[in-house]
Motif scaffolding. Sequence first.
Motif, PDB file in Angstrom:
ATOM      1  N   ASN A 274     -57.906   0.329  62.511  1.00  0.00           N
ATOM      2  CA  ASN A 274     -57.903  -0.817  61.617  1.00  0.00           C
ATOM      3  C   ASN A 274     -56.982  -1.939  62.106  1.00  0.00           C
ATOM      4  OD1 ASN A 274     -58.398  -2.420  59.462  1.00  0.00           O
ATOM      5  ND2 ASN A 274     -57.409  -1.123  57.962  1.00  0.00           N
ATOM      6  N   SER A 275     -55.759  -1.591  62.451  1.00  0.00           N
ATOM      7  CA  SER A 275     -54.791  -2.623  62.838  1.00  0.00           C
ATOM      8  C   SER A 275     -54.650  -2.786  64.346  1.00  0.00           C
ATOM      9  CB  SER A 275     -53.422  -2.281  62.262  1.00  0.00           C
ATOM     10  OG  SER A 275     -52.916  -1.117  62.881  1.00  0.00           O
ATOM     11  N   GLY A 276     -55.078  -1.798  65.114  1.00  0.00           N
ATOM     12  CA  GLY A 276     -54.899  -1.840  66.564  1.00  0.00           C
ATOM     13  C   GLY A 276     -53.491  -1.466  66.999  1.00  0.00           C
ATOM     14  N   MET A 277     -52.686  -1.051  66.048  1.00  0.00           N
ATOM     15  CA  MET A 277     -51.294  -0.736  66.375  1.00  0.00           C
ATOM     16  C   MET A 277     -51.137   0.720  66.786  1.00  0.00           C
ATOM     17  SD  MET A 277     -49.142  -3.021  63.785  1.00  0.00           S
ATOM     18  CE  MET A 277     -49.090  -4.781  64.083  1.00  0.00           C
TER      19      MET A 277
ATOM     20  N   ASN B 239     -48.189  -1.621  79.579  1.00  0.00           N
ATOM     21  CA  ASN B 239     -47.642  -1.573  78.219  1.00  0.00           C
ATOM     22  C   ASN B 239     -48.694  -0.919  77.314  1.00  0.00           C
ATOM     23  OD1 ASN B 239     -46.854  -2.055  75.590  1.00  0.00           O
ATOM     24  ND2 ASN B 239     -46.098  -4.110  76.001  1.00  0.00           N
TER      25      ASN B 239
ATOM     26  N   GLU C 102     -48.866  -0.451  74.198  1.00  0.00           N
ATOM     27  CA  GLU C 102     -49.141  -1.135  72.931  1.00  0.00           C
ATOM     28  C   GLU C 102     -50.148  -2.273  73.140  1.00  0.00           C
ATOM     29  OE1 GLU C 102     -45.965  -1.537  70.288  1.00  0.00           O
ATOM     30  OE2 GLU C 102     -45.656   0.604  70.592  1.00  0.00           O
ATOM     31  N   THR C 103     -50.001  -2.977  74.261  1.00  0.00           N
ATOM     32  CA  THR C 103     -50.960  -4.036  74.582  1.00  0.00           C
ATOM     33  C   THR C 103     -52.332  -3.420  74.843  1.00  0.00           C
ATOM     34  OG1 THR C 103     -49.151  -5.226  75.618  1.00  0.00           O
ATOM     35  CG2 THR C 103     -51.354  -6.051  76.073  1.00  0.00           C
TER      36      THR C 103
ATOM     37  N   ALA D 133     -54.030  -2.490  71.603  1.00  0.00           N
ATOM     38  CA  ALA D 133     -54.590  -3.631  70.871  1.00  0.00           C
ATOM     39  C   ALA D 133     -55.940  -4.039  71.432  1.00  0.00           C
ATOM     40  CB  ALA D 133     -53.616  -4.805  70.922  1.00  0.00           C
ATOM     41  N   TYR D 134     -56.025  -4.149  72.759  1.00  0.00           N
ATOM     42  CA  TYR D 134     -57.280  -4.589  73.377  1.00  0.00           C
ATOM     43  C   TYR D 134     -58.354  -3.517  73.290  1.00  0.00           C
ATOM     44  CZ  TYR D 134     -55.290  -8.937  75.043  1.00  0.00           C
ATOM     45  OH  TYR D 134     -54.738 -10.189  75.094  1.00  0.00           O
TER      46      TYR D 134
ATOM     47  N   THR E 160     -58.723  -1.330  71.039  1.00  0.00           N
ATOM     48  CA  THR E 160     -59.228  -1.242  69.668  1.00  0.00           C
ATOM     49  C   THR E 160     -60.462  -2.126  69.510  1.00  0.00           C
ATOM     50  OG1 THR E 160     -57.017  -0.840  68.863  1.00  0.00           O
ATOM     51  CG2 THR E 160     -58.618  -1.541  67.233  1.00  0.00           C
ATOM     52  N   GLU E 161     -60.419  -3.304  70.160  1.00  0.00           N
ATOM     53  CA  GLU E 161     -61.576  -4.207  70.094  1.00  0.00           C
ATOM     54  C   GLU E 161     -62.789  -3.598  70.801  1.00  0.00           C
ATOM     55  OE1 GLU E 161     -61.914  -7.229  68.235  1.00  0.00           O
ATOM     56  OE2 GLU E 161     -60.269  -6.053  67.429  1.00  0.00           O
TER      57      GLU E 161
ATOM     58  N   LYS F 215     -64.193  -1.217  68.267  1.00  0.00           N
ATOM     59  CA  LYS F 215     -64.828  -1.930  67.159  1.00  0.00           C
ATOM     60  C   LYS F 215     -66.143  -2.565  67.573  1.00  0.00           C
ATOM     61  CE  LYS F 215     -61.073  -3.169  64.060  1.00  0.00           C
ATOM     62  NZ  LYS F 215     -60.296  -4.311  63.562  1.00  0.00           N
TER      63      LYS F 215
ATOM     64  N   LYS G 128     -69.838  -1.890  66.135  1.00  0.00           N
ATOM     65  CA  LYS G 128     -70.716  -2.973  65.682  1.00  0.00           C
ATOM     66  C   LYS G 128     -72.077  -2.866  66.368  1.00  0.00           C
ATOM     67  CE  LYS G 128     -67.416  -6.674  64.802  1.00  0.00           C
ATOM     68  NZ  LYS G 128     -66.930  -7.981  65.302  1.00  0.00           N
TER      69      LYS G 128
END
Lengths: 151, 126
Positions: B32-35, B47, B49-50, B53-54, B56-57, B60, B64
């Motif tokens: 949900n948050s990518g965190m 990194n 965490e970076t 985040a990417y 996660t997209e 998603k 979709k």
Amino acid sequence: MNIMAAANGTRPQRPGSVRLVLNHEALIASKIPLVKIEKVIKEVFDQLPALTTVAVVEVATGNCLAHLSRRRGFDPAAAAAHHAETVRQQQQALAAGPIRGERLEDILIPLRKQLSLIRLAKSGQWFVLLTVKTQDTNLALAREILKSIIA
Amino acid sequence: MAYSTNSPAGKAVEAIITDLPSLVAVAVVDVNSGMALASHSNSPTVNPETAAAYNTEVVKQKQKAMSALKLTGERIEDILITLTNQLHLIKLNEAGNKFIYLAVNARETNLAIAREVLRTHASDIN
């Protein structure tokens, strides 16, 4: 879709229809270099083309110095002023507490369908206000992008 | 080290590091948050965490695509990405709300090993 938009008196959004809007008076008064602000907004838009609004706001006055929005005719002045107040309150709270040598980096406001992110410049003089739809990005990604642009 | 060994996510990261000590990076991520709920990197240039985040997209967008293709009754088990020198793996949990992201060096680990390690730990993050 287009017919409905026309009936509502709004035009369908086109990628080319977003443009940078500057608040010249506030910019001159703030003494923050325009090139810097333009660069930040351009970089955010380049990396997050689906964003709803990106604005640069002066902390002390709450003035929106420059913004770029997909919402036609959207005036972020009120939002800028309210978020600047949030920033000032948080800065006061930090100053009042026992924490030393820390500065406010960002404030994240995740809603169900929209994310609002505030990232402060190192000087603490101004911040970037970014709003995006949750379907277009995620909180961590939007945060990482702002972090990479405003270290 | 960016994980608490008290949390399920942290335990999963710790267990994966034990299984694959030469891994490049690993993270347990909230879709949900990518965190990242827990993460670890053995490389100063990566990194986690970076990456979380990417990636996660990536997850998603695939979800979709599946709904656009009306692939009902299907869910993403894992996503395998082959780079020149690295393998990147994304393993979703059963509910599809969290995933493990793993990057390994292709010379040191093969796809089958990396995938099997993630499979055994996917249920830890439910």
